[in-house]
Write an enzyme that holds these catalytic residues in place. Structure first.
Site, mmCIF file in Angstrom:
data_model
loop_
_atom_site.group_PDB
_atom_site.id
_atom_site.type_symbol
_atom_site.label_atom_id
_atom_site.label_comp_id
_atom_site.label_asym_id
_atom_site.label_seq_id
_atom_site.Cartn_x
_atom_site.Cartn_y
_atom_site.Cartn_z
ATOM 1 N N GLY A 1 -65.589 23.682 -82.530
ATOM 2 C CA GLY A 1 -66.845 24.294 -82.998
ATOM 3 C C GLY A 1 -67.597 23.386 -83.938
ATOM 4 N NE ARG B 1 -76.222 16.303 -81.843
ATOM 5 C CZ ARG B 1 -74.895 16.157 -81.743
ATOM 6 N NH1 ARG B 1 -74.344 14.968 -81.580
ATOM 7 N NH2 ARG B 1 -74.107 17.215 -81.827
ATOM 8 C CE LYS C 1 -72.380 14.387 -85.497
ATOM 9 N NZ LYS C 1 -72.252 13.600 -84.258
ATOM 10 C CG ASP D 1 -64.835 17.972 -78.435
ATOM 11 O OD1 ASP D 1 -63.933 17.424 -77.767
ATOM 12 O OD2 ASP D 1 -65.148 17.599 -79.576
ATOM 13 C CG ASN D 2 -67.441 14.440 -78.300
ATOM 14 O OD1 ASN D 2 -67.916 15.359 -78.969
ATOM 15 N ND2 ASN D 2 -66.609 13.552 -78.794
ATOM 16 N NE ARG E 1 -70.890 20.839 -78.563
ATOM 17 C CZ ARG E 1 -71.024 19.762 -79.322
ATOM 18 N NH1 ARG E 1 -70.222 18.746 -79.161
ATOM 19 N NH2 ARG E 1 -71.953 19.719 -80.260
HETATM 20 P P1 AMP Z 1 -66.547 14.716 -83.290
HETATM 21 O O1 AMP Z 1 -65.396 13.783 -83.373
HETATM 22 O O2 AMP Z 1 -67.681 14.377 -84.218
HETATM 23 O O3 AMP Z 1 -67.011 14.970 -81.902
HETATM 24 O O4 AMP Z 1 -65.998 16.096 -83.842
HETATM 25 C C1 AMP Z 1 -64.887 16.780 -83.324
HETATM 26 C C2 AMP Z 1 -64.688 18.080 -84.084
HETATM 27 O O5 AMP Z 1 -64.398 17.822 -85.441
HETATM 28 C C3 AMP Z 1 -65.888 19.010 -84.104
HETATM 29 O O6 AMP Z 1 -65.434 20.321 -84.107
HETATM 30 C C4 AMP Z 1 -66.561 18.662 -85.389
HETATM 31 O O7 AMP Z 1 -67.370 19.694 -85.867
HETATM 32 C C5 AMP Z 1 -65.371 18.429 -86.278
HETATM 33 N N1 AMP Z 1 -65.675 17.540 -87.398
HETATM 34 C C6 AMP Z 1 -65.893 16.205 -87.338
HETATM 35 N N2 AMP Z 1 -66.134 15.708 -88.560
HETATM 36 C C7 AMP Z 1 -66.095 16.741 -89.423
HETATM 37 C C8 AMP Z 1 -66.259 16.887 -90.837
HETATM 38 N N3 AMP Z 1 -66.525 15.835 -91.628
HETATM 39 N N4 AMP Z 1 -66.130 18.121 -91.358
HETATM 40 C C9 AMP Z 1 -65.851 19.163 -90.593
HETATM 41 N N5 AMP Z 1 -65.679 19.116 -89.274
HETATM 42 C C10 AMP Z 1 -65.791 17.916 -88.680
HETATM 43 MG MG MG Z 2 -68.241 16.048 -80.963
#
Ligand code: AMP
Ligand code: MG
Length: 497
Positions: free
Chosen positions: A95, A181, A118, A257-258, A188
């Site tokens: 999420g 963004r 973001k 998720d990406n 997703r």
């Molecule tokens: P990402 O690697 O950016 O695609 O993120 C993968 C998951 O980790 C997603 O659910 C993001 O919302 C969460 N996430 C990434 N960085 C953070 C952060 N600094 N604080 C909280 N959630 C994060």
């Molecule tokens: Mg992501």
């Protein structure tokens, strides 16, 4: 209630179809307060495409919105729920842990686009994270997304980058930032997985209905709209990943998720463009097993689509065996679709307007020669237009030992001989698909370092300007086209956390 003419018109005509149509798919939430917001970048051209008032976006209220300090009228900020396979392992709850969907707008082309912050603070999905983002990764996402757009690749966009005035703590203390963004939507593969993992099939169906109406309305008239929807996503992803492969782009974190349902590239974390061509290239510091290496991207896309297919089984047909048969057939079409898109891209890169049976092998032979000769991907293809005009030297210069490449040139020339049309037109057409300027890793790092360490946005803006016209050679920009000098430490990028 005051009279009509004293009612202020909302500055941004937000719509919130996701929040209205899909209760239970998100948590209403508020962004964290940014103590001292400062605008780093505002994308004026995109603001115009979205029909937004650029002057207002630069006003104190506009800046407050872009920093997360003001939810403007009409916005219903939400954190969206999703799950996902990360490096092959399933997390039932990810999420928006550091993002908020402010709402949607209809752009100048009549297309619905999400506006998302973001780096806007913790949400119920943050798990252990701080919900924040740092200036470096925010600017990286801004830059690569805009470069991809200019290269003609479907992508999320960056409307703005705002420094929050807050320090975020990673390995070192870093300046914090929020990215605004823009995307066709933020649905997703992992959004489907979130509800499928909970066996909430009504919700999976609801989400599919929403995604169909928003992204693939044409499938509504198909015999089985849900199957046709899946086929449309397969086609969109096959096309997208073929574009990446035609450009030497490595996403770096192709977790489910990406991967978007719309077919846009999303989440530029540890991504990069290759210099020397090598199918095993990995840039991400967290991809220790090379799962998301350059050459694996098509098969990973198909793997991710298989995870999407699994979520749709009960929706496609009450007879599970029948549903699986149909989905399997659709999944198997990925390879053909991908090869079709990839080869069409390669033909254009090689100056082949007609189609001949040997074209696939001709393209593969060039790549094999490039890999053996450690030739720079972008330079080699760009230099082929000069070869069309009779000058082989620039292309040969990309190879340490051009002997094998010389052999290939003979085969290519024999193939070009059956093309009709003038050489100059062919060369010009090739230059329109083989970029001269890509975000070279050393230039990206240089620009981010200046922004983060010296508060100097000059190099970033200069690089962005170059990348906005990637196919047009401009005097004075030679340094942007050159690969980095050899270094002993391989380039690594870090996940944008
Ligand atoms: P990402 O690697 O950016 O695609 O993120 C993968 C998951 O980790 C997603 O659910 C993001 O919302 C969460 N996430 C990434 N960085 C953070 C952060 N600094 N604080 C909280 N959630 C994060
Ligand atoms: Mg992501």
């Amino acid at each position: 209630m005051s009279s009509m003419d004293t009612v202020e018109r909302p500055q941004i005509p937000f719509d919130n179809t996701y929040a209205r149509a899909l209760p239970g798919f998100f948590v209403p939430w508020k962004a964290a307060e940014a103590p001292a917001p400062a605008l780093l970048m505002l994308n004026l051209a995109l603001a115009e495409d979205l029909g937004l008032d650029a002057a207002w976006l630069q006003s104190p209220d506009g800046l407050a919105m872009l920093a997360g300090n003001l939810a403007p009228e009409g916005s219903r900020p939400i954190a969206q729920a999703y799950a996902g396979h990360q490096f092959g392992g399933f997390s039932p709850q990810l999420g928006d842990g550091r993002a908020l969907l402010l709402g949607e707008v209809i752009d100048r082309d009549g297309k619905r686009r999400d506006i998302q912050l973001k780096g806007s603070g913790k949400t119920p999905f943050s798990r252990g994270g701080d919900g924040k983002a740092a200036v470096g990764p925010v600017l990286r996402e801004y830059l690569i997304g805009e470069a991809m757009q200019a290269l003609g690749v479907p992508t999320t966009r960056a409307l703005a980058a705002v420094a929050t005035g807050e320090t975020v703590y990673r390995e070192t203390p870093l300046p914090g930032a929020v990215l605004t963004r823009i995307s066709a939507s933020h649905i997703r593969v992992g959004t489907f997985q979130f509800f499928a993992a909970r066996q909430e099939w009504d919700k999976v169906r609801q989400l599919a209905d929403y995604a169909i109406a928003r992204h693939y309305p044409a499938v509504q008239s198909a015999e089985n709209p849900y199957l046709a929807f899946f086929e449309a996503v397969v086609e969109a992803q096959a096309s997208l990943v073929a574009r990446w492969m035609n450009l030497g782009f490595i996403h770096g974190v192709m977790n489910t998720d990406n991967m978007t349902i719309s077919g846009e590239t999303i989440d530029y974390g540890p991504c990069a463009f290759m210099d020397a061509y090598a199918t095993g290239t990995v840039f991400s510091s967290i991809d220790t097993h090379g799962r998301y290496a350059f050459g694996n991207q098509p098969s990973i896309a198909q793997w991710n689509l298989t995870r999407l297919a699994e979520t749709l089984i009960p929706v496609i047909d009450p007879d599970e065996a029948k549903a699986i048969d149909s989905l399997t057939a659709a999944l198997q079409s990925f390879a053909d679709a991908y090869n079709r898109h990839w080869l069409a891209g390669m033909r254009a890169k090689l100056g082949l307007a007609s189609e001949r049976p040997g074209d696939f092998n001709l393209a593969m032979a060039l790549l094999a020669t490039m890999e053996a000769g450690a030739a720079d991907f972008t330079r080699t293809f760009r230099a082929l237009s000069a070869a069309v005009m009779g000058d082989d030297a620039p292309a040969r210069a990309a190879f340490a030992d051009p002997a094998a490449f010389d052999q290939w040139l003979v085969e290519w020339r024999a193939r070009l001989a059956v093309e009709t049309g003038a050489a100059a037109d062919r060369a010009a057409a090739m230059d329109r698909v083989n970029p001269i300027y890509i975000p070279r890793n050393h230039k990206v790092e240089e620009a981010l370092a200046a922004a983060v360490d010296a508060d100097d946005m000059g190099p970033f803006k200069a690089l962005l300007a170059v990348l906005t016209a990637p196919f047009v050679e401009a005097a004075g920009n030679e340094a942007y086209a050159a690969p980095a000098a050899q270094s002993d430490s391989p380039y690594k990028t870090f996940c944008g956390t």
